[in-house]
Design a protein around this motif. Structure first.
Motif, PDB file in Angstrom:
ATOM      1  N   VAL A  99       0.838  -1.203   0.000  1.00  0.00           N
ATOM      2  CA  VAL A  99       0.000   0.000   0.000  1.00  0.00           C
ATOM      3  C   VAL A  99       0.869   1.248   0.000  1.00  0.00           C
ATOM      4  O   VAL A  99       0.577   2.236  -0.692  1.00  0.00           O
ATOM      5  CB  VAL A  99      -0.947  -0.017   1.223  1.00  0.00           C
ATOM      6  N   ALA A 100       1.959   1.214   0.754  1.00  0.00           N
ATOM      7  CA  ALA A 100       2.859   2.364   0.805  1.00  0.00           C
ATOM      8  C   ALA A 100       3.669   2.518  -0.478  1.00  0.00           C
ATOM      9  O   ALA A 100       4.166   3.614  -0.771  1.00  0.00           O
ATOM     10  CB  ALA A 100       3.813   2.222   1.994  1.00  0.00           C
ATOM     11  N   THR A 101       3.797   1.434  -1.248  1.00  0.00           N
ATOM     12  CA  THR A 101       4.656   1.441  -2.429  1.00  0.00           C
ATOM     13  C   THR A 101       3.921   1.783  -3.711  1.00  0.00           C
ATOM     14  O   THR A 101       4.442   2.510  -4.560  1.00  0.00           O
ATOM     15  CB  THR A 101       5.316   0.050  -2.595  1.00  0.00           C
ATOM     16  N   THR A 102       2.693   1.270  -3.883  1.00  0.00           N
ATOM     17  CA  THR A 102       2.002   1.424  -5.156  1.00  0.00           C
ATOM     18  C   THR A 102       1.723   2.888  -5.491  1.00  0.00           C
ATOM     19  O   THR A 102       1.390   3.693  -4.614  1.00  0.00           O
ATOM     20  CB  THR A 102       0.679   0.627  -5.179  1.00  0.00           C
ATOM     21  N   ASN A 114      -0.148   3.545  -8.624  1.00  0.00           N
ATOM     22  CA  ASN A 114      -1.404   3.568  -9.395  1.00  0.00           C
ATOM     23  C   ASN A 114      -2.519   2.754  -8.744  1.00  0.00           C
ATOM     24  O   ASN A 114      -3.573   2.549  -9.349  1.00  0.00           O
ATOM     25  CB  ASN A 114      -1.156   3.080 -10.828  1.00  0.00           C
ATOM     26  N   ASN A 115      -2.276   2.296  -7.524  1.00  0.00           N
ATOM     27  CA  ASN A 115      -3.269   1.514  -6.768  1.00  0.00           C
ATOM     28  C   ASN A 115      -3.674   0.231  -7.476  1.00  0.00           C
ATOM     29  O   ASN A 115      -4.796  -0.274  -7.296  1.00  0.00           O
ATOM     30  CB  ASN A 115      -4.515   2.353  -6.446  1.00  0.00           C
ATOM     31  N   LYS A 116      -2.749  -0.326  -8.257  1.00  0.00           N
ATOM     32  CA  LYS A 116      -2.948  -1.625  -8.884  1.00  0.00           C
ATOM     33  C   LYS A 116      -1.831  -2.554  -8.425  1.00  0.00           C
ATOM     34  O   LYS A 116      -0.660  -2.302  -8.730  1.00  0.00           O
ATOM     35  CB  LYS A 116      -2.961  -1.518 -10.405  1.00  0.00           C
ATOM     36  N   VAL A 117      -2.199  -3.581  -7.669  1.00  0.00           N
ATOM     37  CA  VAL A 117      -1.214  -4.460  -7.044  1.00  0.00           C
ATOM     38  C   VAL A 117      -1.472  -5.898  -7.484  1.00  0.00           C
ATOM     39  O   VAL A 117      -2.614  -6.358  -7.513  1.00  0.00           O
ATOM     40  CB  VAL A 117      -1.286  -4.361  -5.504  1.00  0.00           C
ATOM     41  N   GLY A 118      -0.399  -6.597  -7.826  1.00  0.00           N
ATOM     42  CA  GLY A 118      -0.489  -8.013  -8.113  1.00  0.00           C
ATOM     43  C   GLY A 118      -0.051  -8.827  -6.908  1.00  0.00           C
ATOM     44  O   GLY A 118       0.834  -8.395  -6.158  1.00  0.00           O
ATOM     45  N   VAL A 119      -0.656  -9.972  -6.710  1.00  0.00           N
ATOM     46  CA  VAL A 119      -0.275 -10.894  -5.640  1.00  0.00           C
ATOM     47  C   VAL A 119      -0.057 -12.269  -6.266  1.00  0.00           C
ATOM     48  O   VAL A 119      -0.939 -12.786  -6.953  1.00  0.00           O
ATOM     49  CB  VAL A 119      -1.355 -10.998  -4.547  1.00  0.00           C
ATOM     50  N   ALA A 170      -7.454  -2.225   4.312  1.00  0.00           N
ATOM     51  CA  ALA A 170      -6.436  -1.180   4.401  1.00  0.00           C
ATOM     52  C   ALA A 170      -6.753   0.026   3.524  1.00  0.00           C
ATOM     53  O   ALA A 170      -6.681   1.166   3.959  1.00  0.00           O
ATOM     54  CB  ALA A 170      -5.071  -1.764   4.017  1.00  0.00           C
ATOM     55  N   VAL A 171      -7.111  -0.203   2.250  1.00  0.00           N
ATOM     56  CA  VAL A 171      -7.258   0.900   1.306  1.00  0.00           C
ATOM     57  C   VAL A 171      -7.933   0.371   0.051  1.00  0.00           C
ATOM     58  O   VAL A 171      -7.999  -0.842  -0.188  1.00  0.00           O
ATOM     59  CB  VAL A 171      -5.875   1.504   0.960  1.00  0.00           C
ATOM     60  N   ASP A 172      -8.442   1.282  -0.774  1.00  0.00           N
ATOM     61  CA  ASP A 172      -9.086   0.902  -2.034  1.00  0.00           C
ATOM     62  C   ASP A 172      -8.024   0.628  -3.091  1.00  0.00           C
ATOM     63  O   ASP A 172      -7.574   1.538  -3.795  1.00  0.00           O
ATOM     64  CB  ASP A 172     -10.027   2.015  -2.487  1.00  0.00           C
ATOM     65  N   VAL A 173      -7.618  -0.623  -3.200  1.00  0.00           N
ATOM     66  CA  VAL A 173      -6.590  -1.037  -4.156  1.00  0.00           C
ATOM     67  C   VAL A 173      -7.165  -2.143  -5.035  1.00  0.00           C
ATOM     68  O   VAL A 173      -7.858  -3.035  -4.554  1.00  0.00           O
ATOM     69  CB  VAL A 173      -5.327  -1.558  -3.425  1.00  0.00           C
ATOM     70  N   GLU A 174      -6.878  -2.062  -6.336  1.00  0.00           N
ATOM     71  CA  GLU A 174      -7.283  -3.112  -7.268  1.00  0.00           C
ATOM     72  C   GLU A 174      -6.250  -4.238  -7.210  1.00  0.00           C
ATOM     73  O   GLU A 174      -5.073  -4.016  -7.505  1.00  0.00           O
ATOM     74  CB  GLU A 174      -7.372  -2.546  -8.684  1.00  0.00           C
ATOM     75  N   VAL A 175      -6.689  -5.417  -6.802  1.00  0.00           N
ATOM     76  CA  VAL A 175      -5.779  -6.544  -6.592  1.00  0.00           C
ATOM     77  C   VAL A 175      -6.021  -7.620  -7.652  1.00  0.00           C
ATOM     78  O   VAL A 175      -7.164  -8.030  -7.867  1.00  0.00           O
ATOM     79  CB  VAL A 175      -5.952  -7.150  -5.187  1.00  0.00           C
TER      80      VAL A 175
END
Length: 277
Positions: free
Chosen positions: A104-107, A109-114, A133-138
Motif C-alpha cells: 500500500v505504501a509502495t504502489t 497507481n493503486n494496482k497491485v499483483g499478488v 487497508a485501502v481501495d486497491v485493485e488486486v
C-alpha cells in the motif's frame, strides 16, 4: 523468558527468508526454526489439512519454550492465524499484513499483483487484507511450481523463466506497478519475477516487514534478549517422506549464508518424535 528463542516455521525452506531478515535486524536473538519437509508443499493441500499440520509444528515449538511464534508461511497464515492466537500464550506474528502494508505504501497507481500458492490465492486472504487497508485493485495468480523450484534449489534458468512468464501473464495484463511475493519461498525467485515483470514494477516481500513486526512486538512486550553470549540458532526439519532425499541442510546453509551456517545446528527430526531424538 527474554533469553528464550523465537520460534519460526514454514512448510520447508521458504521461511528462511524471514529468518534471515530477523537475524539481520535482531542479531542478538536466538531462533528455533522448523521446516515441515515431511509435508511440503502446503500450497496444494486443503486449508483444513494445513491448519492441523501448522498446529502440530507450533505445538512442538511452544513445547520447547519459544517466547514468540512466527508463521513464516502465507498458506499457513491464511489457514491458522486466528486459531493460533487463541491457542497460545505467546505472541504470534504472521506474514500477510506486513506485506500488504508495504505494498500500500509502495504502489503509485493503486494496482497491485499478488502471487502465491493455490491455497493462499483461493483463501482470498490478501484481498481481505487489502480491503481492510485501502481501495486497491488486486490481481492474484497462483504459481504452483515455484515452491517446488525453491525446495529443489532451482532458483534460475530457462524453466523458471518460462513458468514465471506463464503465471505472471494476468498480472502483467492488469497493469500493476507493485507485485507482492505472497509466499516466503518466492523471494528466492525474485530475479526471474523481476525479469518478466520489468524494472518499473516493484516487488514486495514480507520478510523484512515481518522482521520489523517481530522487533516491535518484542520491544512492546519487554522480551528482547539481553544475554551477552552469542545466540545459537537451530534449524530443523521434520523427517522427509520415505524414498525422498532431503536438501534442507544444504539449502539452509546456501540461503542463510556462511556466517550463519558455521553457528547453526541442523538436526533431522521426526514430526511425531520432536527435536530431542
Amino acid at each position: 523468558m527474554n533469553s528464550a528463542p523465537i520460534g519460526i516455521f514454514d512448510s520447508g525452506v521458504g521461511g528462511l527468508t524471514v529468518a534471515r531478515s530477523i537475524i539481520d535486524q535482531l542479531p542478538n536473538e536466538e531462533l528455533l526454526y522448523i521446516g515441515d519437509t515431511a509435508h511440503t508443499p502446503y500450497g496444494d493441500k486443503p486449508l483444513a489439512t494445513v491448519r492441523q499440520l501448522s498446529l502440530d509444528v507450533m505445538d512442538e515449538l511452544v513445547d520447547h519454550g519459544v517466547k514468540m511464534l512466527v508463521i513464516a508461511c502465507n498458506t499457513a497464515t491464511a489457514a491458522v492465524l486466528a486459531d493460533a492466537r487463541e491457542r497460545y500464550d505467546v505472541p504470534v506474528i504472521e506474514v500477510i499484513k506486513p506485506a500488504v502494508r508495504r505494498a500500500v505504501a509502495t504502489t503509485r497507481n493503486n494496482k497491485v499483483g499478488v502471487i502465491g500458492t493455490r491455497a493462499t490465492v483461493k483463501s482470498r486472504a490478501y484481498e481481505d487484507a487489502f480491503a481492510a487497508a485501502v481501495d486497491v485493485e488486486v490481481t492474484s495468480a497462483a504459481c504452483p511450481r515455484f515452491v517446488q523450484f525453491v525446495e529443489s534449489g532451482t532458483t534460475t534458468g530457462p524453466e523458471v523463466i518460462a513458468a514465471a512468464e506463464e503465471y505472471l501473464a494476468p498480472i502483467k495484463a492488469a497493469g500493476v506497478d507493485t507485485v507482492v511475493l505472497g509466499c516466503t519461498h518466492y523471494p528466492h525467485l525474485a530475479g526471474a519475477v523481476s525479469v518478466v515483470m520489468g524494472p518499473e514494477v516493484t516487488l514486495v516481500s514480507s520478510s523484512e516487514e515481518t522482521a520489523l513486526e517481530v522487533y516491535r512486538e518484542l520491544r512492546a512486550g519487554d522480551l528482547l534478549r539481553e544475554d551477552a553470549k552469542p545466540p545459537l540458532h537451530t534449524f530443523a526439519e521434520t523427517a522427509p517422506r520415505v524414498g525422498r532425499t532431503s536438501q534442507f541442510a544444504q539449502l539452509s546453509q546456501r540461503f542463510l549464508g556462511p556466517a550463519i551456517s558455521r553457528t547453526a545446528t541442523i538436526p533431522m527430526i521426526d514430526s511425531k518424535e520432536g527435536l530431542d531424538q
